[in-house]
Write a protein that holds these residues in place. Structure first.
Motif, PDB file in Angstrom:
ATOM      1  N   VAL A   1      24.318  22.026  27.147  1.00 15.40           N
ATOM      2  CA  VAL A   1      25.048  22.837  28.121  1.00 15.40           C
ATOM      3  C   VAL A   1      24.514  24.259  28.068  1.00 15.40           C
ATOM      4  CG1 VAL A   1      27.300  23.686  28.870  1.00 15.40           C
ATOM      5  CG2 VAL A   1      27.108  21.399  27.868  1.00 15.40           C
TER       6      VAL A   1
ATOM      7  N   LEU B   1      31.680  22.461  24.453  1.00 15.14           N
ATOM      8  CA  LEU B   1      32.397  23.643  24.940  1.00 15.14           C
ATOM      9  C   LEU B   1      33.684  23.898  24.177  1.00 15.14           C
ATOM     10  CD1 LEU B   1      31.863  23.170  28.778  1.00 15.14           C
ATOM     11  CD2 LEU B   1      30.561  24.585  27.177  1.00 15.14           C
TER      12      LEU B   1
ATOM     13  N   TYR C   1      28.471  27.458  33.650  1.00 13.54           N
ATOM     14  CA  TYR C   1      27.946  26.371  32.835  1.00 13.54           C
ATOM     15  C   TYR C   1      27.112  25.410  33.674  1.00 13.54           C
ATOM     16  CZ  TYR C   1      31.219  27.841  29.222  1.00 13.54           C
ATOM     17  OH  TYR C   1      31.891  28.561  28.274  1.00 13.54           O
TER      18      TYR C   1
ATOM     19  N   TRP D   1      24.813  28.257  29.092  1.00 14.23           N
ATOM     20  CA  TRP D   1      25.758  29.329  29.435  1.00 14.23           C
ATOM     21  C   TRP D   1      24.987  30.439  30.139  1.00 14.23           C
ATOM     22  CZ3 TRP D   1      30.752  30.988  29.413  1.00 14.23           C
ATOM     23  CH2 TRP D   1      30.994  32.358  29.391  1.00 14.23           C
TER      24      TRP D   1
END
Length: 499
Positions: free
Chosen positions: A408, A437, A389, A410
């Motif tokens: 965020v 998340l 992340y 991934w």
């Protein structure tokens, strides 16, 4: 071995330090600690100077057992009466009277002739004997006085009843060699010295107070007057801890001993610093924060193998917890490996080298790394290559209600965006990351430090995050504290094992 008496004047000369004013209770507390330290004499104060000073001396005389309690008095009857009254209840009492003997003091301050000064000195000592048999006489500014006149005055006051003659270097003027010769001269030329104690009282105006005191002891002085942490008028007095530890450490050279309980040195220093408000400089001998701290890699390596390679004093003997290994840019592999062992980490050689390199990189920017810093470095390096992340802070506002919006990533591609409103910007930021998340992480510790100085200072954020009962450490560095905070929080999240 010859016994050297320790006369502590922290509560009298030490309290004359500019800006220091102790209450009666504080003076009593320090006096009781000095008794635990086992000094021979406590000069409790100057009773004539104020009602509070009189009360402090009176309380100490009543409540403190063990040491002789002394009170200061000018060569004036009313001073001596006040001192005698304050000391009335002391188990062992001493009146310490003084008058100046140097030409400059006699001419400009006292405006009296040498004969008048001698007469006043004798009369003061004789008068003080009505209160006690233990009388100390000081020839103020002795080191700028005529040596033959000193002999004459000291001989006369001894005849009048003085049991201790004090040779003060009142303005810190003398040198070790000169002071040695003066003490030898007095011992040789005062005919009635039998059973009389020679004392010395040195000030630190030229940074020679301790050296002068030690030199006088070598010349035959029997008592040394000192203060805890070296506090006192102007540049201060000879420091008790430095004098007694020097005599103990170099007992082979000085061949004398004191009755000081060395294990109380650290406690006494801390108490005096706390109550007077005068901090001990970190590089202060014996009691400074760095006195037993080692940052150089060469020194750390030596101390870890054998303490005495770089430490001539055992810190535990003085009441300290022990030597301190300070990890910084000068530290070597041996010290760093030892710290990892203390923290419970066992790394492969490849992991150790990578972590050590990162440690040196950060140590170049930050002084005095803590255990938390070291843990963060370890966690960061061990987690390299496993971070999934990454965070981008899109928007943060601060006010009564703060909001934060984050994106965020991934594995560098998939994006998750979330916003959250809370009472503060950091709380809103971390809540937005949790929302993105789908996590329930709890912030346990948040710390911000400045790595550099100036308007573009690099801010370092360190967090401890709890997840499922486990604690994870994260670190972030940026000139923007919000960004550094986000990096630190994600850094911790990336270390959660199930990812």
């Amino acid at each position: 071995m010859r016994k050297i008496k320790i006369f502590d004047t922290t509560l009298r000369d030490g309290e004359q330090t500019p800006g220091v004013s102790l209450t009666v209770e504080e003076k009593v507390e320090i006096a009781k600690q000095l008794a635990r330290l086992n000094v021979d004499v406590i000069e409790a104060g100057f009773p004539i100077s104020s009602p509070g000073e009189f009360e402090a001396v009176r309380r100490i005389a009543r409540e403190v057992e063990g040491p002789t309690i002394a009170a200061l008095a000018r060569a004036v009857k009313k001073d001596i009466d006040r001192a005698g009254e304050a000391l009335k209840d002391a188990e062992n009492k001493r009146i310490h009277t003084f008058i100046a003997t140097s030409p400059i003091h006699m001419k400009y301050k006292l405006r009296k002739s040498p004969e008048e000064v001698k007469k006043l000195a004798v009369e003061a000592v004789e008068y003080a004997t009505k209160y006690t048999d233990d009388i100390e006489f000081s020839a103020e500014d002795a080191t700028r006085s005529d040596w033959d006149f000193l002999v004459e005055v000291y001989e006369a006051v001894i005849e009048a009843g003085a049991t201790t003659i004090n040779v003060p270097d009142t303005v810190g003027y003398t040198t070790p060699e000169e002071f040695y010769e003066l003490i030898r001269y007095l011992k040789k030329n005062i005919p009635n010295l039998k059973d009389v104690t020679i004392s010395v009282h040195c000030h630190d105006d030229l940074g020679l107070a301790v050296a002068n005191s030690l030199s006088a002891i070598r010349a035959g002085a029997d008592q040394v007057e000192v203060t805890v942490n070296g506090i006192g008028e102007r540049a201060g007095n000879a420091a008790l801890e430095e004098v007694v530890v020097a005599l103990d450490t170099r007992k082979d050279f000085y061949k004398v001993e004191t009755g000081i309980n060395l294990s109380e040195i650290a406690r006494t220093s801390r108490l005096v610093a706390h109550l007077t408000g005068i901090e001990v400089p970190p590089n202060k001998a014996v009691v400074g924060a760095n006195a037993f701290a080692h940052e150089s890699g060469i020194h750390q390596d030596g101390v870890l193998k054998e303490r005495t390679t770089y430490e001539i004093i055992d810190p535990k003997k003085l009441g300290f917890s022990g030597s301190k290994i300070i990890l910084g840019k000068h530290s070597g592999r041996h010290a760093f490996r030892k710290k990892l062992e203390e923290l419970g980490y066992k790394l492969s050689e490849e992991e150790f080298e990578r972590t050590f390199a990162k440690f040196k990189e950060i140590a170049d920017r930050k002084k005095g790394l803590t255990d938390l810093d070291i843990e963060a470095i370890i966690q960061e390096e061990l987690g390299k290559g496993r971070e999934k992340y990454h965070v981008e802070v899109l928007h943060v506002t601060s006010g009564k209600i703060s909001t934060a919006t984050v994106r965020v990533y991934w594995n560098g591609s998939e994006k998750i965006e979330a916003s959250w409103s809370r009472n503060g910007p950091i709380d809103a930021l971390f809540s937005a990351i949790n929302k993105a998340l789908g996590l329930d992480c709890k912030l346990k510790e948040y710390r911000v430090t400045s790595v550099t100085s100036g308007r573009d200072a690099l801010g370092e954020v360190l967090v401890r995050v709890e997840h499922n009962g486990e604690i994870y450490v994260g670190r972030g560095l940026s000139t923007d504290i919000i960004e550094a905070s986000a990096q630190a929080y994600l850094n911790a999240i990336n270390r959660i094992r199930r990812w």
